[in-house]
Design a protein around this motif. Structure first.
Motif, PDB file in Angstrom:
ATOM      1  N   SER A 155       3.533  30.496  31.563  1.00 11.89           N
ATOM      2  CA  SER A 155       2.111  30.622  31.247  1.00 11.89           C
ATOM      3  C   SER A 155       1.488  29.234  31.070  1.00 11.89           C
ATOM      4  O   SER A 155       2.195  28.235  30.966  1.00 11.89           O
ATOM      5  N   SER A 156       0.159  29.180  31.017  1.00 16.68           N
ATOM      6  CA  SER A 156      -0.486  27.869  30.893  1.00 16.68           C
ATOM      7  C   SER A 156      -0.363  27.354  29.457  1.00 16.68           C
ATOM      8  O   SER A 156      -0.081  28.108  28.536  1.00 16.68           O
ATOM      9  N   ARG A 157      -0.599  26.049  29.284  1.00 15.26           N
ATOM     10  CA  ARG A 157      -0.455  25.431  27.967  1.00 15.26           C
ATOM     11  C   ARG A 157      -1.383  26.098  26.946  1.00 15.26           C
ATOM     12  O   ARG A 157      -0.974  26.424  25.841  1.00 15.26           O
ATOM     13  N   LEU A 158      -2.638  26.362  27.395  1.00 11.88           N
ATOM     14  CA  LEU A 158      -3.629  26.949  26.493  1.00 11.88           C
ATOM     15  C   LEU A 158      -3.182  28.345  26.044  1.00 11.88           C
ATOM     16  O   LEU A 158      -3.278  28.706  24.872  1.00 11.88           O
ATOM     17  N   ARG A 159      -2.662  29.120  26.999  1.00 17.38           N
ATOM     18  CA  ARG A 159      -2.202  30.463  26.650  1.00 17.38           C
ATOM     19  C   ARG A 159      -1.032  30.387  25.674  1.00 17.38           C
ATOM     20  O   ARG A 159      -0.924  31.206  24.765  1.00 17.38           O
ATOM     21  N   ARG A 160      -0.155  29.391  25.897  1.00 19.70           N
ATOM     22  CA  ARG A 160       1.008  29.278  24.998  1.00 19.70           C
ATOM     23  C   ARG A 160       0.561  28.976  23.573  1.00 19.70           C
ATOM     24  O   ARG A 160       1.168  29.435  22.617  1.00 19.70           O
ATOM     25  N   VAL A 161      -0.525  28.184  23.442  1.00 21.14           N
ATOM     26  CA  VAL A 161      -1.067  27.918  22.105  1.00 21.14           C
ATOM     27  C   VAL A 161      -1.512  29.233  21.467  1.00 21.14           C
ATOM     28  O   VAL A 161      -1.193  29.522  20.312  1.00 21.14           O
ATOM     29  N   GLY A 162      -2.219  30.059  22.250  1.00 23.20           N
ATOM     30  CA  GLY A 162      -2.660  31.358  21.753  1.00 23.20           C
ATOM     31  C   GLY A 162      -1.494  32.231  21.358  1.00 23.20           C
ATOM     32  O   GLY A 162      -1.501  32.880  20.311  1.00 23.20           O
ATOM     33  N   ILE A 163      -0.455  32.224  22.197  1.00 25.72           N
ATOM     34  CA  ILE A 163       0.716  33.064  21.932  1.00 25.72           C
ATOM     35  C   ILE A 163       1.419  32.624  20.652  1.00 25.72           C
ATOM     36  O   ILE A 163       1.797  33.446  19.813  1.00 25.72           O
ATOM     37  N   SER A 164       1.547  31.292  20.462  1.00 27.06           N
ATOM     38  CA  SER A 164       2.261  30.854  19.246  1.00 27.06           C
ATOM     39  C   SER A 164       1.421  31.112  18.004  1.00 27.06           C
ATOM     40  O   SER A 164       1.958  31.316  16.913  1.00 27.06           O
TER      41      SER A 164
END
Lengths: 228, 133
Positions: A124-133
């Motif tokens: 996934s993209s970096r931004l999405r990973r921030v959301g996921i974490s």
């Protein structure tokens, strides 16, 4: 053990036949049901012509209502495992089999396939990973449990979760919210590593503008779930 | 404050509104349950229009300087409350429709499956009959 694959379909005339044929040939030990969410194209005709196992909604309910219909079907027909699979090629058959084995062996209520255990494949993209974490953190705050991939589409339900979902299922973006719902009822959830591919066609249902709605809605849903 | 002419015009408008609402309830295009709030609103405005000086008394009692400000404020609050309860009713109805849709779809599937079973059985028995002949 009766196992069911739920295939929600809205205007999937081009891919539905390949999707179902693929599942029929590769998913041994699994039954399937197509939930036609009042498609306006030939999706239901194709299913009827091929004698696919289909439930056809007379009114468009959106993804949540369609998937819930699958869980009601699973509950009423005595299935002990149910898993949702979409036709966009993101879900790998091999991992679904592995999740079923893991669920049966450890008598779990739910198994989630996580991208972030072995960090293999599409991350996934970096931004999405921030959301996921962020959601991982929020779920830990509310339940004390760690779900490394709370937005994963690989989610396999055991009998108790099937019964819960048949009764109560969010209308949209259900993944993090239902994880909290299940954990707070003291059910057993475990993650196993999966490798996701980037989607083969189409776009994610979560665009940039929708992600703001996603973040707010899911956060509120989790906090309200915490109050129950 | 209100001229007699204005009072008469208001009373006429309220009367027309009252007739329309009653007629809609009679034709069942409006539930009496939902009509009640509008009838109550008409009754309230009518009392204010008929009783001279009442508006001024209420305005003074609440502690607002100007009667018109109070009218606008009250109208605003009333509309927000009504809209809020409409969204609540809407949520309830959409959940009911969802449950109905799901039940209908699952029943339709059962009926369709039965029909297929029956037609297969019919074919088999007619083949049997042909063989016997």
């Amino acid at each position: 053990m009766k196992k069911l694959i739920i295939i929600p379909a809205y205007n999937e005339a081009e891919s539905i036949e390949a999707t179902v044929r693929g599942i029929q040939s590769k998913m041994h030990g699994f039954d399937y049901v197509v939930i036609n969410d009042c498609s306006t194209d030939e999706t239901p005709d194709i299913c009827r012509k091929n004698n696919f196992n289909m439930v056809s909604l007379p009114v468009n309910l959106g993804i949540g209502g369609a998937v819930q219909t699958g869980y009601i079907y699973a509950r009423d027909n005595g299935y002990e495992i149910a898993v949702q699979m979409d036709g966009d090629g993101q879900h790998d058959v091999e991992f679904v089999q592995r999740m079923a084995e893991h669920l049966e062996k450890n008598k779990l209520d739910m198994v989630i396939g996580s991208r972030f255990i072995t960090h293999e494949g599409f991350q996934s993209s970096r931004l999405r990973r921030v959301g996921i974490s962020y959601f991982t953190w929020l779920i830990r705050m509310c339940t004390g449990k760690t779900i490394t991939d709370p937005t994963s589409g690989y989610r396999m339900a055991g009998r108790r979760v099937i019964e819960l979902f048949a009764q109560d299922y969010p209308k949209d973006y259900p993944e993090p919210e239902t994880a909290v719902k299940i954990l707070r009822r003291g059910m057993n959830v475990e993650e196993i590593p999966v490798v996701m591919r980037e989607r083969q066609g189409g776009v994610s249902s979560i665009s940039m503008t929708k992600s703001v709605y996603y973040m707010i809605k899911v956060t509120l849903a989790i906090l309200i779930e915490r109050l129950r | 404050m209100m001229t007699l002419k204005f009072r008469l015009i208001m009373a006429a408008i309220l009367l027309i509104g009252f007739v329309i609402i009653i007629n809609m309830v009679r034709k069942k295009s409006l539930d009496l349950r939902y009509a009640l709030i509008w009838l109550a609103l008409i009754a309230m405005i009518l009392v204010i229009v008929i009783v001279p000086g009442l508006l001024g008394v209420i305005t003074h009692f609440i502690g607002i300087y100007d009667a018109m400000n109070m009218v606008f404020f009250m109208g605003f609050v009333f509309l927000i409350v009504v809209t809020f309860f409409l969204t609540a009713a809407l949520s309830r109805n959409s959940n009911r429709i969802k449950a109905l849709t799901q039940q209908v779809a699952l029943l339709e599937k059962q009926v369709r499956d039965e029909a297929v079973k029956v037609s297969l059985k019919d074919e088999a028995s007619s083949e049997d009959a042909e063989r016997r002949i």
